[in-house]
Design a protein around this motif. Structure first.
Motif, short mmCIF file in Angstrom:
data_model
loop_
_atom_site.label_atom_id
_atom_site.label_comp_id
_atom_site.label_asym_id
_atom_site.label_seq_id
_atom_site.Cartn_x
_atom_site.Cartn_y
_atom_site.Cartn_z
N GLU A 232 0.71 -1.16 -0.35
CA GLU A 232 0.23 -0.33 -0.14
C GLU A 232 0.82 1.22 0.19
OE1 GLU A 232 -0.37 -3.04 2.53
OE2 GLU A 232 -2.42 -3.54 1.12
N ALA A 233 1.78 1.53 1.42
CA ALA A 233 2.35 2.25 1.17
C ALA A 233 3.67 2.74 -0.29
CB ALA A 233 3.85 2.54 2.17
N GLU A 234 3.83 1.45 -1.30
CA GLU A 234 4.35 1.28 -2.47
C GLU A 234 3.74 1.86 -3.42
OE1 GLU A 234 7.85 1.18 -5.02
OE2 GLU A 234 7.81 0.67 -3.09
N LEU A 235 3.16 1.78 -3.26
CA LEU A 235 1.93 2.06 -4.62
C LEU A 235 1.73 3.70 -4.71
CD1 LEU A 235 -0.06 1.80 -7.16
CD2 LEU A 235 -1.78 0.79 -4.99
N GLU A 236 1.11 4.12 -3.37
CA GLU A 236 0.83 5.97 -2.99
C GLU A 236 2.27 6.22 -3.43
OE1 GLU A 236 0.50 8.08 0.84
OE2 GLU A 236 -0.07 6.47 1.19
N ARG A 237 3.52 5.64 -3.14
CA ARG A 237 4.66 5.94 -3.64
C ARG A 237 4.74 6.50 -4.42
NH1 ARG A 237 9.00 5.22 -5.51
NH2 ARG A 237 8.82 3.50 -6.02
N ARG A 238 4.35 5.46 -5.32
CA ARG A 238 4.49 5.69 -7.11
C ARG A 238 3.34 6.73 -7.39
NH1 ARG A 238 7.68 0.78 -9.28
NH2 ARG A 238 7.84 -0.26 -8.23
N VAL A 239 2.31 6.31 -7.12
CA VAL A 239 0.80 6.32 -7.81
C VAL A 239 1.53 8.33 -7.54
CG1 VAL A 239 -1.26 7.28 -7.01
CG2 VAL A 239 -0.47 5.59 -7.12
N HIS A 240 1.84 8.85 -6.22
CA HIS A 240 2.24 10.27 -5.79
C HIS A 240 3.18 10.65 -6.93
CE1 HIS A 240 -0.85 10.82 -2.60
NE2 HIS A 240 -0.58 10.18 -2.45
N LYS A 241 4.31 9.59 -7.77
CA LYS A 241 5.56 10.11 -8.42
C LYS A 241 5.14 10.09 -9.89
CE LYS A 241 9.86 7.97 -9.58
NZ LYS A 241 10.76 7.18 -9.62
N LEU A 242 3.97 9.63 -9.89
CA LEU A 242 3.94 9.69 -11.37
C LEU A 242 2.51 10.72 -11.81
CD1 LEU A 242 4.50 5.83 -11.91
CD2 LEU A 242 5.99 7.65 -13.10
N PHE A 243 1.46 10.88 -10.64
CA PHE A 243 0.43 11.02 -11.24
C PHE A 243 0.41 12.75 -10.66
CE2 PHE A 243 -0.59 6.68 -12.07
CZ PHE A 243 -1.03 6.65 -13.25
N THR A 244 -0.69 13.59 -11.60
CA THR A 244 -1.41 14.56 -11.13
C THR A 244 -2.07 14.02 -10.19
OG1 THR A 244 -2.55 15.54 -12.71
CG2 THR A 244 -0.56 16.08 -12.91
N GLU A 245 -2.90 14.82 -9.28
CA GLU A 245 -4.16 14.28 -8.95
C GLU A 245 -5.53 14.11 -10.27
OE1 GLU A 245 -6.97 15.97 -5.14
OE2 GLU A 245 -5.57 17.01 -5.80
N ASP A 246 -5.02 14.56 -10.78
CA ASP A 246 -6.79 15.05 -11.74
C ASP A 246 -6.26 13.82 -12.25
OD1 ASP A 246 -8.74 15.86 -13.46
OD2 ASP A 246 -7.09 15.93 -15.42
N GLU A 247 -4.65 13.30 -13.30
CA GLU A 247 -4.89 12.34 -14.38
C GLU A 247 -5.71 10.90 -13.09
OE1 GLU A 247 -1.39 13.38 -16.66
OE2 GLU A 247 -0.10 13.12 -14.62
N HIS A 248 -4.49 10.95 -11.35
CA HIS A 248 -5.31 9.74 -10.77
C HIS A 248 -6.71 9.19 -10.33
CE1 HIS A 248 -5.78 7.55 -7.21
NE2 HIS A 248 -4.66 6.83 -7.54
#
Length: 137
Positions: free
Chosen positions: A35-51
């Protein structure tokens, strides 16, 4: 942790964003704390709108069986109306689509899965619904 403020790759459509999210989700599951790794990856790759767009795209591909059951219940025992026929056709179409998606997910490397999945706007691996709901918001 905050999302990116600007896009890493501007111009990506929702399909590409959803594919990237599913890919990152599959990579994160090998970490000690997925879960922490996914959060790190998502926040590194996506803007909030893209997510949000990626999550909305994946959620839109889920079949609303509860709504269909409510429509069927409203029909009562009527099996001859146009609405009853449409409900039956939709159930058949969903069953066939599920079969196609299962075959894509379970296919080997002898076919071009990306090309095949893109033909129905399907993000390979996104059928794992429990993971979709647990994706970082």
């Amino acid at each position: 942790m905050t999302f990116r403020t600007d896009s890493a790759e501007p111009g990506r459509d929702d399909y590409d964003l959803a594919r990237l999210l599913v890919w990152e989700r599959s990579l994160a599951k090998y970490d000690a704390d997925p879960e922490a790794e996914l959060e790190r990856r998502v926040h590194k790759l996506f803007t909030e709108d893209e997510h949000r767009r990626a999550l909305d795209y994946l959620a839109a591909s889920e079949q609303d069986t509860d709504r269909l059951a409510a429509i069927e219940a409203g029909l009562g025992g009527d099996t001859t109306s146009d609405a009853a026929w449409l409900v039956g056709q939709l159930r058949t179409a969903w069953a066939r689509l599920d079969e196609l998606r299962d075959r894509i997910d379970n296919s080997g490397t002898l076919i071009d899965l990306h090309y095949m999945a893109e033909g129905i706007d399907y993000v390979r691996g996104s059928r794992r619904r429990h993971e979709l709901k647990d994706t970082v918001r």
